[in-house]
Motif scaffolding. Structure first.
Motif, short mmCIF file in Angstrom:
data_model
loop_
_atom_site.label_atom_id
_atom_site.label_comp_id
_atom_site.label_asym_id
_atom_site.label_seq_id
_atom_site.Cartn_x
_atom_site.Cartn_y
_atom_site.Cartn_z
N ILE A 101 0.84 -1.20 0.00
CA ILE A 101 0.00 0.00 0.00
C ILE A 101 0.87 1.26 0.00
O ILE A 101 0.60 2.21 -0.73
N GLU A 102 1.95 1.25 0.80
CA GLU A 102 2.86 2.41 0.82
C GLU A 102 3.50 2.68 -0.53
O GLU A 102 3.79 3.82 -0.87
N LYS A 155 13.09 -10.76 -4.37
CA LYS A 155 12.34 -10.11 -5.46
C LYS A 155 11.40 -9.05 -4.89
O LYS A 155 11.28 -7.96 -5.45
N ILE A 156 10.74 -9.37 -3.80
CA ILE A 156 9.83 -8.42 -3.16
C ILE A 156 10.61 -7.17 -2.74
O ILE A 156 10.17 -6.05 -2.99
N CYS A 157 11.74 -7.37 -2.12
CA CYS A 157 12.56 -6.24 -1.68
C CYS A 157 13.01 -5.38 -2.87
O CYS A 157 12.98 -4.15 -2.79
N LYS A 158 13.43 -6.01 -3.95
CA LYS A 158 13.84 -5.26 -5.13
C LYS A 158 12.69 -4.44 -5.69
O LYS A 158 12.86 -3.28 -6.05
N ARG A 184 12.00 -1.59 -3.60
CA ARG A 184 13.21 -0.76 -3.48
C ARG A 184 13.68 -0.59 -2.04
O ARG A 184 13.94 0.52 -1.56
N ILE A 185 13.73 -1.72 -1.36
CA ILE A 185 14.28 -1.76 -0.01
C ILE A 185 15.28 -2.91 0.04
O ILE A 185 15.24 -3.81 -0.79
N GLU A 198 16.58 -3.97 5.51
CA GLU A 198 15.49 -3.07 5.89
C GLU A 198 14.19 -3.84 6.13
O GLU A 198 13.46 -3.55 7.08
N PHE A 199 13.92 -4.80 5.27
CA PHE A 199 12.71 -5.61 5.43
C PHE A 199 12.73 -6.34 6.76
O PHE A 199 11.78 -6.27 7.54
#
Length: 83
Positions: A19-20, A56-59, A62-63, A67-68
């Protein structure tokens, strides 16, 4: 920490991130991952997934992986869960 508590943190944070980053629903982000909506929903609903999927989710968001994982720890502390 109980398994269902870990699952809640992970699913809550994935949805919050989505959402962010202005992905209003699962369909849009699933398209970015080249997967079906149900496959992404599976991730966001708390099912286990591989580390390569998390990367993949982090990429996409863009974190960094750091950070995750740091955010997951912060979410855990907010809930005051004890190991």
């Amino acid at each position: 920490m109980k398994k269902n508590q870990i699952t809640w943190i992970k699913t809550h944070y994935l949805k919050k991130l989505r959402i962010e980053k202005d992905y209003s629903n699962n369909e849009h982000i699933a398209f970015e991952f080249s997967m079906s909506r149900s496959a992404y929903w599976y991730l966001e609903s708390g099912k286990n997934f591989e580390i390569k999927t998390l990367i993949k989710i982090c990429k996409l968001f863009r974190i960094t992986l750091f950070e995750f994982l740091s955010q997951l720890i912060c979410e855990k502390k907010k809930k005051r869960w004890i190991y």
